[in-house]
Scaffold this motif. Sequence first.
Motif, short mmCIF file in Angstrom:
data_model
loop_
_atom_site.label_atom_id
_atom_site.label_comp_id
_atom_site.label_asym_id
_atom_site.label_seq_id
_atom_site.Cartn_x
_atom_site.Cartn_y
_atom_site.Cartn_z
N ASP A 81 0.83 -1.22 0.00
CA ASP A 81 0.00 0.00 0.00
C ASP A 81 0.86 1.25 0.00
O ASP A 81 0.55 2.26 -0.68
N VAL A 82 1.99 1.19 0.75
CA VAL A 82 2.88 2.36 0.78
C VAL A 82 3.54 2.57 -0.58
O VAL A 82 3.61 3.69 -1.11
N LEU A 83 4.05 1.47 -1.17
CA LEU A 83 4.73 1.59 -2.47
C LEU A 83 3.77 2.01 -3.57
O LEU A 83 4.17 2.71 -4.52
N SER A 84 2.52 1.55 -3.46
CA SER A 84 1.57 1.85 -4.53
C SER A 84 1.25 3.33 -4.64
O SER A 84 0.70 3.79 -5.64
N LYS A 85 1.56 4.11 -3.60
CA LYS A 85 1.28 5.53 -3.66
C LYS A 85 2.27 6.26 -4.57
O LYS A 85 2.01 7.36 -5.06
N SER A 86 3.46 5.65 -4.77
CA SER A 86 4.45 6.28 -5.64
C SER A 86 4.85 5.39 -6.80
O SER A 86 5.57 5.84 -7.68
N CYS A 87 4.38 4.14 -6.80
CA CYS A 87 4.75 3.20 -7.85
C CYS A 87 3.52 2.43 -8.30
O CYS A 87 2.48 2.44 -7.64
N ILE A 88 3.69 1.72 -9.43
CA ILE A 88 2.65 0.82 -9.91
C ILE A 88 3.16 -0.60 -9.67
O ILE A 88 4.21 -0.98 -10.19
N ILE A 89 2.40 -1.34 -8.91
CA ILE A 89 2.79 -2.72 -8.57
C ILE A 89 1.79 -3.67 -9.20
O ILE A 89 0.58 -3.56 -8.97
N THR A 90 2.29 -4.61 -10.00
CA THR A 90 1.42 -5.53 -10.74
C THR A 90 1.87 -6.96 -10.48
O THR A 90 3.07 -7.24 -10.45
N GLN A 91 0.91 -7.84 -10.31
CA GLN A 91 1.19 -9.28 -10.10
C GLN A 91 0.63 -10.05 -11.29
O GLN A 91 -0.54 -9.92 -11.64
N TYR A 92 1.52 -10.89 -11.93
CA TYR A 92 1.13 -11.70 -13.08
C TYR A 92 1.27 -13.18 -12.71
O TYR A 92 2.09 -13.56 -11.87
N ASP A 93 0.47 -14.00 -13.43
CA ASP A 93 0.76 -15.42 -13.31
C ASP A 93 1.83 -15.79 -14.33
O ASP A 93 2.32 -14.92 -15.06
N VAL A 94 2.23 -17.07 -14.38
CA VAL A 94 3.36 -17.45 -15.23
C VAL A 94 3.02 -17.30 -16.72
O VAL A 94 3.92 -17.31 -17.57
N LEU A 95 1.73 -17.11 -17.07
CA LEU A 95 1.34 -16.93 -18.47
C LEU A 95 1.24 -15.46 -18.85
O LEU A 95 0.98 -15.14 -20.02
N GLY A 96 1.40 -14.57 -17.84
CA GLY A 96 1.38 -13.15 -18.12
C GLY A 96 0.03 -12.52 -17.89
O GLY A 96 -0.17 -11.35 -18.27
N VAL A 97 -0.92 -13.24 -17.25
CA VAL A 97 -2.25 -12.69 -16.96
C VAL A 97 -2.16 -11.89 -15.67
O VAL A 97 -1.58 -12.35 -14.68
N VAL A 98 -2.73 -10.68 -15.64
CA VAL A 98 -2.70 -9.80 -14.48
C VAL A 98 -3.65 -10.35 -13.43
O VAL A 98 -4.85 -10.52 -13.70
N ARG A 99 -3.12 -10.62 -12.25
CA ARG A 99 -3.94 -11.14 -11.16
C ARG A 99 -4.17 -10.11 -10.07
O ARG A 99 -5.13 -10.23 -9.31
N ASP A 100 -3.29 -9.07 -9.96
CA ASP A 100 -3.47 -8.02 -8.95
C ASP A 100 -2.80 -6.76 -9.47
O ASP A 100 -1.75 -6.82 -10.14
N LEU A 101 -3.37 -5.63 -9.11
CA LEU A 101 -2.85 -4.35 -9.60
C LEU A 101 -3.05 -3.30 -8.52
O LEU A 101 -4.13 -3.16 -7.97
N ARG A 102 -1.95 -2.58 -8.22
CA ARG A 102 -2.02 -1.44 -7.30
C ARG A 102 -1.46 -0.22 -8.04
O ARG A 102 -0.26 -0.11 -8.23
N ASP A 103 -2.37 0.65 -8.43
CA ASP A 103 -1.98 1.74 -9.35
C ASP A 103 -2.77 2.98 -9.00
O ASP A 103 -3.97 3.09 -9.27
N ASN A 104 -2.09 3.98 -8.33
CA ASN A 104 -2.74 5.25 -8.00
C ASN A 104 -2.78 6.21 -9.19
O ASN A 104 -3.42 7.27 -9.12
#
Length: 758
Positions: free
Chosen positions: A656-679
């Motif tokens: 949550d702290v990093l997402s305020k200044s960065c975009i954090i994205t979680q992908y599965d091994v196939l490249g599908v977005v499973r989580d996104l933290r983007d202010n």
Amino acid sequence: MKNNNKNIAILIVSLLTVYSLLAAYFVHDDYVFNLDKTIKTSDSYCKNKSEQISAHINSYVSTANTIAEMLSSAKEKYGFSMMPFCEQSLKNICISNPEIASVTVTWEYSQVNPEWIKPVGRLAMKAYMIDGMPKIERDTVDLEGEYVSESYYQMKNGTVHTLFTSPEQVAADYLSQNGAVQLYTIATRILLNGDYIGMVTLELPLKDIDLILQDMPLDYAGKPFLVASDGKIYCHYDNEANRTKFFDNYSQIERNDEIAQVLNEGVIGSTNYVDEKRDDAKSHLTLIPIVVKDSGKPWTLVSEIYFGRIVNQSIRKVVPFFILSFLGLMMMVFVTVQFARKSTNPMQRVITVLQQIDKGEHDKVEHLESGDDEVNHFYQAVNQLAQRTLRTTEFARSIGTGNLNIQYDVENPNALDLALLEMQKNLRHAQQEEENRKQENEKLSWSQNGLAQLGEYLRMNNVDITEFAFNVISFLVKYVKALQGGIFISEEQDGQKYLSLKAAYAFDRKKQLESRVEFGESLVGRCAIEGKYIFLTDVPDGYLYITSGLGENKPQCILLVPLKFEDEVHGVIEIASLNMIEQYQIEFFNNVAERIASSISNIKKNINTAELLNKFRTQSDELAFRESEIEKSVQSIESSKASLEKQNFENEVILDVLSKSCIITQYDVLGVVRDLRDNFLDETGYKMSDILGHNLKEILALTKNDMDNFDKFWNDIIQGKSKSRKFTRGDRLFKETFTLIKDADGYPSKVISVAIPK
């Protein structure tokens, strides 16, 4: 009355008196001998039966103690969760011991209900067999209070350690007989760390003890019965006397108070009893206690012997002898009277001679002679009578001194001679009978001593069947004065029964003993399968040789006896001897075989019970260990879970702290977005739904030519290489770095990217 008639009358009266006293003396002497012998024989039999009954009851006391120890261990291991085990154990006991009518376990209610706080109340679990299946009944008792007079209260407060009750008439569905059955009870306490927690009770049929009393020798003169601790009679030969008070039936007993003390204290005693309602009124009672360990007031075995029967036996023995003797004397008196009637002048000389003969003064007897042929003929008859009397007197004296083989040769024997010869014959016969009786008594004594000595081995606390077998066979070989012997015990393996040699004494044979013999094979196996003893006097060559100081000799006989108890063969005894084994010794082996088999059966039961107890303890320990390991695993999982939750929470905070200044994205091994933290998402006009669940290739809207480069780019990331790219969102430039995350087994799990604005 004339002098000669008076003398004849006096002679007759004197002879009758002497013979009457002699008859009374012989009858009394024989009666005393037979009475003493009968009482001693009765005492010996009763003592032996008392020991058998004590051993029978004490074996069930040991069974009750074993059950109590097993349940105490279960309570210590399982606590309040022990009831399933307790029920299954009671069922197994009923199946394994069909001779027990029922098994009852009474628990203090506080031991089975953790919420019960009262000091009273109990739970009773009664197990028995019905229709071939074990059944359990439960019942709660005394939840509001206890009766201090009850046996349970006495057991609970330590007044009594082992309860041994008098028989009662019981009628229940689980009893195999129709109607009521006499049962007695054995009970023992269940202790845990020295504290009372319950009681084990066994109900046992009295008929098993009645069968022991009925198994008495044919020549046994007494009639045994039991007096239980309640003072009532059981197993009496008169059914009307059963379950009545002892002193009600024997109210005329001598030393009433002393006998009451004997019954209360459990000591050996004896007394005489007179029943005025019976012809043979007087009898002798012998009282021998039946001792049960750790119990209170004992039972007593009583043997009753009627005096009148012994008197009749003594009279029947001597009556023929005295009848014949009396007839001979009467004939002699008759002849004397006839001569006296025909005598005139020489009568006084004849009377004098007869008086001297009567007094036994044979050295003073005058030889009578006369010139008168008629008188001389009379004198010759008197002289012959004197000689005959002297001869018969000497003969009688020799007989009296015990010389029964003296020759008594007489021409033309008269009735007295025949009577004396018949008396000699009868006395010889009586002497021979006495010798035979003495030999029979010696054989009986030998058998009784052997039974008593063997009983010492059988009463030992035998837990090792091999040691037990060696003690028994070594005693039997030495007692019968044989040289070699072996004892085979039946065992079972994979459902197949066989005979195993457990002990051998002084065996040194060319043909070695086989340690395992199948049923039906060889003489040992044949003896076991037929269930009868085998006695060989013609031993086959090569079967067995006995080594002694005289070299190797083939035995004169071989005896094999099956150890049979309750129609089941538990083993075989084999005895080899250089001397011929007599029939009474064979009967001795047959008598002791059942007792040895009974002891072997009890040892096997105790061993099986101990093995079950050890197995239960081992399983309990293993279960407790597994429960401990599972508890540790659960604790470890709980600890890991708590640690993981804490780590996840910390990671969420960091993201949550990093997402305020960065975009954090979680992908599965196939490249599908499973989580996104983007202010910064709102600045670009994208929506979260446009990105989540979509492949990065779709989001980037790559052309077909860029696809190959992207695939190579993504494969490098999956291979663990650190990759980055630049992209713009609105008027901002971002640098996105991709990092591969692996699972615990080292396989690719997901990819995390962090995009930092420039």
